[in-house]
Design an enzyme around this catalytic site. Structure first.
Site, PDB file in Angstrom:
ATOM      1  N   TYR A  87       1.077  -1.223   0.076  1.00 57.04           N
ATOM      2  CA  TYR A  87      -0.101  -0.051  -0.029  1.00 57.04           C
ATOM      3  C   TYR A  87       0.943   1.169   0.114  1.00 57.04           C
ATOM      4  O   TYR A  87       0.524   2.072  -0.848  1.00 57.04           O
ATOM      5  CB  TYR A  87      -0.965   0.144   1.244  1.00 57.04           C
ATOM      6  CG  TYR A  87      -1.793   1.332   1.403  1.00 57.04           C
ATOM      7  CD1 TYR A  87      -2.835   1.399   0.427  1.00 57.04           C
ATOM      8  CD2 TYR A  87      -1.566   2.149   2.331  1.00 57.04           C
ATOM      9  CE1 TYR A  87      -3.786   2.543   0.816  1.00 57.04           C
ATOM     10  CE2 TYR A  87      -2.565   3.211   2.729  1.00 57.04           C
ATOM     11  CZ  TYR A  87      -3.609   3.289   1.703  1.00 57.04           C
ATOM     12  OH  TYR A  87      -4.272   4.334   1.894  1.00 57.04           O
TER      13      TYR A  87
HETATM   14  N1  LIG Z   1      -9.634   6.036   5.196  1.00 55.72           N
HETATM   15  C1  LIG Z   1      -8.175   6.301   5.250  1.00 55.72           C
HETATM   16  O1  LIG Z   1      -7.862   6.318   6.646  1.00 55.72           O
HETATM   17  C2  LIG Z   1      -7.366   6.680   4.103  1.00 55.72           C
HETATM   18  C3  LIG Z   1      -6.307   7.503   4.596  1.00 55.72           C
HETATM   19  C4  LIG Z   1      -5.393   7.824   3.510  1.00 55.72           C
HETATM   20  C5  LIG Z   1      -5.894   7.232   2.151  1.00 55.72           C
HETATM   21  N2  LIG Z   1      -7.027   7.018   1.856  1.00 55.72           N
HETATM   22  C6  LIG Z   1      -7.469   6.506   0.557  1.00 55.72           C
HETATM   23  O2  LIG Z   1      -8.629   7.227   0.274  1.00 55.72           O
HETATM   24  C7  LIG Z   1      -9.151   6.760  -0.573  1.00 55.72           C
HETATM   25  C8  LIG Z   1     -10.536   5.923  -0.143  1.00 55.72           C
HETATM   26  O3  LIG Z   1     -10.253   5.270   0.967  1.00 55.72           O
HETATM   27  P1  LIG Z   1     -11.743   4.744   1.770  1.00 55.72           P
HETATM   28  O4  LIG Z   1     -10.919   4.268   3.312  1.00 55.72           O
HETATM   29  O5  LIG Z   1     -12.796   5.674   1.838  1.00 55.72           O
HETATM   30  O6  LIG Z   1     -12.042   3.623   0.862  1.00 55.72           O
HETATM   31  P2  LIG Z   1     -13.126   2.172   1.165  1.00 55.72           P
HETATM   32  O7  LIG Z   1     -12.239   1.043   1.322  1.00 55.72           O
HETATM   33  O8  LIG Z   1     -13.785   2.629   2.436  1.00 55.72           O
HETATM   34  O9  LIG Z   1     -13.914   2.079  -0.250  1.00 55.72           O
HETATM   35  C9  LIG Z   1     -14.916   3.129  -0.621  1.00 55.72           C
HETATM   36  C10 LIG Z   1     -15.624   2.507  -1.684  1.00 55.72           C
HETATM   37  O10 LIG Z   1     -14.808   1.702  -2.478  1.00 55.72           O
HETATM   38  C11 LIG Z   1     -15.686   0.861  -3.629  1.00 55.72           C
HETATM   39  N3  LIG Z   1     -14.852  -0.124  -4.238  1.00 55.72           N
HETATM   40  C12 LIG Z   1     -13.941  -1.069  -3.867  1.00 55.72           C
HETATM   41  N4  LIG Z   1     -13.408  -1.443  -4.945  1.00 55.72           N
HETATM   42  C13 LIG Z   1     -14.069  -0.858  -6.181  1.00 55.72           C
HETATM   43  C14 LIG Z   1     -14.047  -1.349  -7.461  1.00 55.72           C
HETATM   44  N5  LIG Z   1     -13.117  -2.449  -8.111  1.00 55.72           N
HETATM   45  N6  LIG Z   1     -14.974  -1.141  -8.182  1.00 55.72           N
HETATM   46  C15 LIG Z   1     -15.777   0.073  -7.795  1.00 55.72           C
HETATM   47  N7  LIG Z   1     -15.990   0.348  -6.432  1.00 55.72           N
HETATM   48  C16 LIG Z   1     -14.948  -0.274  -5.690  1.00 55.72           C
HETATM   49  C17 LIG Z   1     -16.457   0.404  -2.387  1.00 55.72           C
HETATM   50  O11 LIG Z   1     -17.738  -0.238  -3.104  1.00 55.72           O
HETATM   51  C18 LIG Z   1     -16.784   1.249  -1.404  1.00 55.72           C
HETATM   52  O12 LIG Z   1     -17.907   2.033  -1.685  1.00 55.72           O
HETATM   53  C19 LIG Z   1      -8.388   5.440  -1.159  1.00 55.72           C
HETATM   54  O13 LIG Z   1      -7.556   5.767  -1.951  1.00 55.72           O
HETATM   55  C20 LIG Z   1      -7.499   5.225   0.393  1.00 55.72           C
HETATM   56  O14 LIG Z   1      -6.233   4.706   0.055  1.00 55.72           O
HETATM   57  C21 LIG Z   1      -7.824   6.606   2.889  1.00 55.72           C
END
Ligand SMILES: NC(=O)c1ccc[n+]([C@@H]2O[C@H](COP(=O)([O-])OP(=O)(O)OC[C@H]3O[C@@H](n4cnc5c(N)ncnc54)[C@H](O)[C@@H]3O)[C@@H](O)[C@H]2O)c1
Length: 260
Positions: free
Chosen positions: A161
């Protein structure tokens, strides 16, 4: 007269925004007046977002798309963007560590491939589809979801990641340089842990109560990020007013990177 940071008349696309961070960003862009296309594979999440957005009077168009299938991406692009030839804002939000192991020596090649596919290659695919439209319109804002992990390493997600996010940071810098002359800015935001239910569960699973408290005590603002902290920063970078900001990797971590 349009108000400061208004996104009125703007068309945005955000990937995987049925829930989590992306949903918060989609609602904030729509609140500021944008027409927001949300592509996600979770029909229930999309229905909830649609209902929420309709109740608030926002313009959010949801579409069921499995972003791991190229044909589905191409069909969504043809329907939502190619025909209208209008896209101002692309948010490459899809990503995550996909619950692959934290420890490097436990990670398989498949763990690396699937994390790179969703976090990096999908952003490459979408950027290659959308940038020609932005070039033709001489205007665009691309915002990539990077991470504190990609800049400083992660305390709960693994090397695959961190490396994928590091790669998207580099992609951001290169696209900023290459397409700046075409009126397109490209920036990445780099949040630390954001308190979505999924991440709260992951932290609980991978860190003891004592370790979680110690980490919190080391964050200068003494809390983790909330979704709105991220959504506000994205909305600013997506605005016309941010037109001279490009190639930035914006830390959103309450100062955590200075201490852990
Ligand atoms: N949450 C955190 O703490 C955090 C921190 C830093 C960066 N990020 C980044 O922010 C972004 C969003 O993170 P999050 O935690 O909200 O994500 P999450 O894992 O909660 O996913 C959100 C959505 O992604 C959709 N999804 C997953 N795979 C899919 C696919 N193949 N096709 C269509 N939809 C798909 C799911 O249906 C879901 O609605 C990511 O790039 C993550 O790396 C998150």
């Amino acid at each position: 007269m349009t108000s400061l940071y208004s996104l009125s008349q703007q068309v945005a696309l955000i990937t995987a925004a049925g829930s989590g961070l992306g949903k918060g960003i989609a609602l904030e862009l729509a609140r500021r007046g944008a027409l927001v296309h949300v592509w996600d594979r979770d029909a229930v999440a999309l229905k909830n977002l649609s209902d929420e957005s309709a109740a608030a009077g926002y313009a959010i168009e949801t579409r069921l798309v499995n972003l791991s299938i190229d044909d589905e991406i191409q069909a969504a692009f043809s329907a939502n963007i190619q025909q209208s030839k209008k896209i101002d804002i692309l948010i490459n939000n899809a990503g995550g560590s996909l619950h692959t192991p934290f420890h490097f020596l436990e990670q398989s090649k498949d763990d690396w491939q699937k994390v790179f596919e969703l976090n990096l290659m999908l952003a490459v695919t979408l950027s290659q589809l959308v940038i020609p439209v932005m070039v033709a319109n001489h205007y665009g804002r691309i915002i990539n979801l990077g991470s504190k992990a990609g800049r400083y390493g992660s305390l709960f997600a693994g090397a695959n990641y961190a490396a994928a996010k590091g790669a998207i940071h580099s992609l951001t810098l290169q696209l900023a340089q290459e397409f700046g002359p075409n009126g397109i800015t490209c920036n990445a935001i780099c949040p630390g842990a954001v308190m979505t239910p999924r991440v709260q569960g992951l932290l609980k699973e991978r860190q003891s109560d004592e370790l979680r408290q110690k980490i919190l005590n080391e964050i200068p603002v003494r809390r983790h990020a909330e979704v709105d902290d991220v959504a506000q920063a994205v909305a600013y970078l997506a605005s016309r007013e941010a037109g001279f900001i490009t190639g930035t990797l914006l830390d959103i971590n309450g100062g955590q990177a200075m201490s852990t």
